[in-house]
Design an enzyme around this catalytic site. Structure first.
Site, PDB file in Angstrom:
ATOM      1  N   LYS A   1       0.834  -1.211   0.000  1.00  9.07           N
ATOM      2  CA  LYS A   1       0.000   0.000   0.000  1.00  9.07           C
ATOM      3  C   LYS A   1       0.864   1.254   0.000  1.00  9.07           C
ATOM      4  CE  LYS A   1      -1.724   1.578   4.089  1.00  9.07           C
ATOM      5  NZ  LYS A   1      -1.375   2.988   4.313  1.00  9.07           N
TER       6      LYS A   1
ATOM      7  N   CYS B   1      -4.540  12.426  13.618  1.00  4.29           N
ATOM      8  CA  CYS B   1      -5.324  11.207  13.474  1.00  4.29           C
ATOM      9  C   CYS B   1      -5.179  10.411  14.760  1.00  4.29           C
ATOM     10  CB  CYS B   1      -4.910  10.411  12.240  1.00  4.29           C
ATOM     11  SG  CYS B   1      -3.418   9.473  12.441  1.00  4.29           S
TER      12      CYS B   1
END
Ligand code: UD1
Length: 421
Positions: free
Chosen positions: A22, A116
């Site tokens: 990814k 986050c």
């Protein structure tokens, strides 16, 4: 919303194939913005984060087609230079379009990602570097508004090695006039993969894989066909699964060179590891030995493997200490692991883990990508049933992890949750 249900206690055995990385695919797909034309990317994992970057590129006017693990992107006709809040909110790595857009279009508008779950995660080093290359950077209404007349090579020093920062700056500098030197650059394999792709496109980048990267600006780039490197974090997660369950698993299509810190630490816990050219075989043995771990930039031990190793150490003999040195809040999986019977105490950036003889299955909630993987690993060895909810976090970065584990003998399935969690 999906849940993953695991009945623990099965020893994993067999062979499993690792998908494309990814974190390599995201910057490499973003690099298609650098020049108009048709790119072909093979071995692209099927993941939510990949959907996000494809959607972002498509909203900018690129034509994006997907055929299994191959993605075709044609960036001849871009008509929008913006990454809106709704997309950046879903995936912080959307910031990776900033460098290439500035390079080619001389302007970009990208939402500030904000913090986050795992930390504040500023992007100051990206922005300082772009300013040194000649970009005018303004922060307006939650957006980075960047523009330049001409990008010019510069000396850029990173206070800390940043992965996406190094990638953004490499992409911003490839078409700049003159030479750019990135010092204290990150050295992750995904950065090497991006730099190799850029060089294949016609860029002139040297020092790849070292902390000093030199980029001589070129005037022309061309579209390319590339294959994405294997995902070292998926491979590492499967290696831990094998060790944890006292299994015997051959993990294929990985690059063992990228796994050295993981192999080293796993061997110290007592696992036997055989290394092949593009595979590793992990045989777990009990008792699992306690070890200490410090997360560090590559080639140090990856923060993205910290939560998975914590599960292994939760059922080890004795005390282990994990120091998390990259992200300030990356222990959010700890409270869920403790609900499953783990004995873990947090003090600042250190987790003290006292091994217990068993974990017990429980309903648990995934809080971020790697935390989700750790809860699934915990479920594999827990007594009884573990139900992991909020698995959309998992789907951001693991392709069919539950199917891969089931193929190795785990009792695991994905179901639609009865009610939203
Ligand atoms: C990337 C990976 C992520 C991995 C992380 C660390 C991608 C898409 N994501 O994230 O999976 O966990 O590397 O290996 O590749 N920092 C600053 N200012 C900046 C940039 C970073 O202070 O401008 C700090 C961060 O807060 C953190 C450290 O630098 O403490 C490293 O972060 P960084 O390498 O940038 O992480 P990402 O690129 O976001």
């Amino acid at each position: 919303m999906d849940e993953i249900i695991i009945k623990g206690g099965r020893s994993l055995k067999g062979e499993v194939i690792v998908g494309g990385a990814k974190n390599a695919a995201l910057p490499i797909l973003a690099a298609s913005l650098l020049v108009g034309g048709r790119f072909t990317f093979h071995n692209v994992p099927v993941l939510k984060d990949i959907d996000s970057i494809k959607e972002l590129l498509s909203n900018m006017g690129a034509s994006v087609e997907t055929d299994g693990h191959t993605v075709y992107i044609d960036t001849a006709n871009l008509n929008c230079f913006e990454a809106p809040y709704e997309q950046v909110r879903k995936m912080r790595a959307s910031i990776l379009v900033l460098g290439p857009l500035l390079s080619r279009m001389k302007k970009a508008r990208v939402s500030l990602p904000g913090g986050c779950a795992i930390g504040a995660r500023p992007i100051d080093l990206h922005l300082n570097g772009l300013a040194l290359l000649g970009a005018d950077i303004r922060l307006e209404h939650g957006y980075v508004e960047a523009a330049c007349k001409k990008m010019k090579g510069a000396e850029i020093y990173f206070d800390v090695p940043t992965v996406t920062g190094t990638e953004n700056l490499m992409m911003a500098a490839v078409l700049a006039e003159g030479t750019t030197v990135l010092r204290n650059a990150a050295r992750e394999p995904e950065i090497i993969a991006l730099a190799d792709t850029l060089n294949l496109m016609g860029a002139d980048i040297s020092g790849i894989g070292t902390a000093v990267i030199t980029i001589n600006g070129v005037t022309k780039l061309s579209p390319v066909t590339v294959s994405i490197i294997p995902d070292r974090i998926e491979a590492g997660t499967l290696m831990v699964a094998a060790a944890l369950t006292k299994g015997d698993v051959r993990i294929k299509n990985c690059d063992p060179n990228h796994l050295q810190s993981i192999i080293h630490k796993l061997e110290k816990t007592g696992a036997a590891i055989e290394v092949f050219e593009d595979a590793v075989r992990v045989k777990g043995s009990h008792p699992i030995h306690s070890i200490d771990i410090k997360t560090m930039p590559y080639p140090g031990f990856p923060t993205d493997m910290q939560a998975q190793f914590m599960v292994l150490l939760s059922v080890a003999n004795g005390f282990s200490v994990i120091a998390e040195n990259i992200f300030e809040n990356r222990f959010i999986h700890v409270s869920e692991l403790c609900r499953m019977g783990a004995d873990i105490t947090i003090s600042g950036n250190h987790a003290m883990i006292k091994g217990v003889s068993k974990l017990s299955g429980a309903p648990v909630m995934a809080t971020d990508l790697r935390a989700s993987a750790s809860l699934i690993l915990a479920g594999l060895v827990a007594t009884g049933t573990t139900i992991v909810s909020r698995v959309y976090h998992l789907d951001r970065g693991y392709e069919s992890l539950e199917k891969k584990l089931a193929s190795l003998g785990a009792t695991i399935k994905r179901v639609k949750a009865q009610k939203s969690s």
